[in-house]
Design an enzyme around this catalytic site. Structure first.
Site, short mmCIF file in Angstrom:
data_model
loop_
_atom_site.label_atom_id
_atom_site.label_comp_id
_atom_site.label_asym_id
_atom_site.label_seq_id
_atom_site.Cartn_x
_atom_site.Cartn_y
_atom_site.Cartn_z
N HIS A 298 42.31 24.03 -37.46
CA HIS A 298 41.29 25.05 -37.13
C HIS A 298 40.74 25.68 -38.41
O HIS A 298 39.53 25.88 -38.55
CB HIS A 298 41.92 26.16 -36.27
CG HIS A 298 42.15 25.79 -34.84
ND1 HIS A 298 41.15 25.37 -34.00
CD2 HIS A 298 43.29 25.81 -34.08
CE1 HIS A 298 41.67 25.14 -32.78
NE2 HIS A 298 42.95 25.40 -32.81
N GLU B 100 39.23 22.57 -31.12
CA GLU B 100 40.52 21.98 -30.78
C GLU B 100 40.60 20.53 -31.24
O GLU B 100 41.68 20.03 -31.53
CB GLU B 100 40.73 22.12 -29.26
CG GLU B 100 42.16 22.04 -28.80
CD GLU B 100 43.05 23.19 -29.28
OE1 GLU B 100 42.54 24.18 -29.83
OE2 GLU B 100 44.27 23.07 -29.11
N HIS C 228 48.62 22.44 -36.74
CA HIS C 228 47.57 22.68 -35.74
C HIS C 228 46.60 23.76 -36.24
O HIS C 228 45.37 23.54 -36.30
CB HIS C 228 48.21 23.12 -34.42
CG HIS C 228 47.24 23.40 -33.32
ND1 HIS C 228 46.90 22.47 -32.37
CD2 HIS C 228 46.51 24.50 -33.02
CE1 HIS C 228 46.02 22.99 -31.54
NE2 HIS C 228 45.76 24.23 -31.91
N GLU C 229 47.14 24.90 -36.63
CA GLU C 229 46.27 26.00 -37.09
C GLU C 229 45.55 25.60 -38.38
O GLU C 229 44.43 26.05 -38.62
CB GLU C 229 47.08 27.29 -37.28
CG GLU C 229 47.76 27.81 -36.01
CD GLU C 229 46.84 27.90 -34.80
OE1 GLU C 229 45.63 28.17 -34.97
OE2 GLU C 229 47.34 27.68 -33.67
ZN ZN Z 1 44.20 25.37 -31.08
#
Ligand code: ZN
Length: 502
Positions: free
Chosen positions: A269, A295, A265-266
């Site tokens: 980003h 996101e 997830h990170e």
């Molecule tokens: Zn996030």
């Protein structure tokens, strides 16, 4: 005009550098700072934030932007120069509308409220924090009133993190999403309940988990020459420059998916921030377009790619080799079902891909009701439980697993903090569909471990633009129309349909 543009860039660079220094201090605070440093660090960050805010509100900056207006109008809307002036003006006009006294009160109250919430949560004592939450709502309404002319008090608060998005438009999107998600969750959860995921909860040596997760992030396209990974309690990404974008993760030795998917997830980003056009370094155009677009990138790499079957056809042999005792006897299909298990739960941060949006929409609706005065703070815990019963079929036994679970309402503003999560999921579906149309071989490429074509498409269509476009403009450019839930719902139906058809 060239001279004025150069002066604008110089001023923006100073603001950027002060903000980056404050962000670096925060990063250190959550990773390596000894506990004794907390008090001084809080003061240092506040000092830098105050100075950067003063610079961001400097009337000389406003005059410069005024002088540059005719130059901006003479250029195409999407040229780098016009976009820089436009976005810098948006930031400036937003910054000057909030009186320093209100900002100071928000910061001060946010810190106090966070302290009270921390102990209230430990003791399941919502009444202790309720007066603080009431004051947060009052301050949030005052903040909204700095931007007169809105249709809904949440509009200016949403605009802060998702520029150009309105309460009304989001409500329409969320209403249709909820109507389609609730029955899908019910249908899938029944079948999914039988999936065994106990093997994900075996002992997984932490360092091997970290190495594996980071290896996948690097394969995705995360550049370690311009980034690094460290451990923090709550995983996050932070950027000090397009050439220094860091992520943190966490690791649970008895839970493989927690750390692994936090990392992926990170990574989404971080890959976004690393992909911004380097010419935008230290200007108003660096960074992500909005919390929702940000996101969308993290969810795309965590879920649409990271929990897909093609991805694990590629990585599963290596994962089994890394953890032979834990996974040696587990077939790929069982692993895939386990990492996609749908199980209505009480805690947002532990929710699966399908139910996650229901958690977000509950919070979004409740904060609108609080801001409108339709819901009183004292009735909030019960309203929370009622929505969990109707949307997820569950009821928490206390407020720790209820209204006290998320920090958002207790350290800043009520309004604007939650919608980005679900907007991001909806956008991840829209962007991924557009990527698949442009790259018909995408599933096969992922199965071969070739992440370059996807990265190239994201770089070209989304990342490189940084903050140049608003989320609506970006969606329009990439998908050819406004944001709709269809591509996202199509993705979910296909995925879960295929998983439970046999
Ligand atoms: Zn996030």
């Amino acid at each position: 005009m060239e001279k004025r543009l150069a002066e604008l860039k110089l001023r923006l660079r100073e603001i950027n550098d002060l903000e980056a220094a404050a962000a670096l201090l925060s990063w250190d605070q959550t990773t390596y700072m000894p506990p004794g440093g907390a008090k001084a660090r809080g003061r240092q960050i506040a000092t830098l934030s105050r100075i950067s805010h003063e610079r961001a509100c400097d009337p000389a900056l406003g005059r410069l932007l005024d002088e540059l207006a005719p130059f901006e109008e003479s250029l195409p809307y999407d040229s780098d120069e016009a976009s820089l002036i436009r976005v810098a003006r948006r930031d400036y006009e937003r910054a000057i509308k909030v009186p320093p006294s209100l900002l100071g009160e928000l910061w001060q109250h946010g810190a106090e409220s966070f302290q009270v919430w921390s102990s209230a949560r430990a003791e399941n004592d919502f009444p202790a924090v309720a007066p603080y939450l009431q004051k947060t709502i009052d301050l949030s309404l005052q903040l909204a009133d700095c931007f007169p002319g809105y249709d809904h008090p949440a509009d200016p608060l949403i605009d802060w993190s998702d520029p150009g998005m309105s309460t009304q438009a989001i409500c329409v999107l969320f209403k249709t999403l909820r109507a389609e998600l609730v029955p899908l969750v019910q249908a899938v959860a029944e079948q999914s309940a039988a999936a065994d995921d106990s093997f994900l909860l075996r002992y997984y040596p932490p360092q091997r988990q970290l190495d594996f997760g980071l290896g996948v992030a690097v394969d995705y396209g995360y550049d370690l020459a311009c980034g690094r990974q460290d451990i923090s309690r709550h995983p996050y990404m932070t950027s000090f420059s397009i050439h220094d974008v860091r992520m943190t993760t966490r690791v649970d030795e008895n839970n493989l998916s927690d750390g692994l998917f936090s990392t992926l997830h990170e990574a989404g980003h971080a890959i976004y921030e690393q992909g911004v056009n380097p010419d935008y370094e230290a200007t108003a155009l660096a960074g992500g377009a909005s919390s929702g677009v940000h996101e969308s990138q993290s969810r795309l790499y965590e879920n649409l790619v990271g929990r897909s079957l093609p991805m694990w056809r590629h990585y599963y042999p290596a994962l089994v080799q890394t953890f032979p005792e834990q996974l040696g006897a587990v077939p790929l299909e069982d692993f895939h079902r386990a990492i996609n298990k749908v199980r209505p739960s009480l805690i947002r941060t532990e929710a699966d891909e399908l139910t996650y949006n229901l958690h977000v929409m509950i919070r979004f609706d409740l904060e609108l009701a609080l801001l409108e005065g339709r819901l009183e703070v004292k009735d909030l815990p019960e309203a929370w439980h009622a929505r969990y019963r109707s949307d997820l079929g569950l009821s928490a036994e206390n407020d720790i697993d209820g209204v006290l679970q998320d920090v958002h309402w207790y350290q800043g503003v009520v309004g604007g903090a939650f919608q980005g999560y679900t907007l991001g999921n909806i956008m991840s579906g829209a962007f991924f569909q557009a990527a698949q149309e442009a790259l018909p071989e995408l599933p096969q490429q992922i199965e071969n471990g070739q992440f370059g074509p996807l990265l190239g498409w994201l770089r070209e269509n989304i990342h490189r633009h940084g903050r140049k476009y608003t989320p609506n403009e970006l969606v329009e450019r990439v998908t050819g129309g406004p944001l709709t839930i269809e591509p996202y719902m199509h993705y979910l139906r296909q995925k879960y349909g295929a998983m439970y058809s046999s």
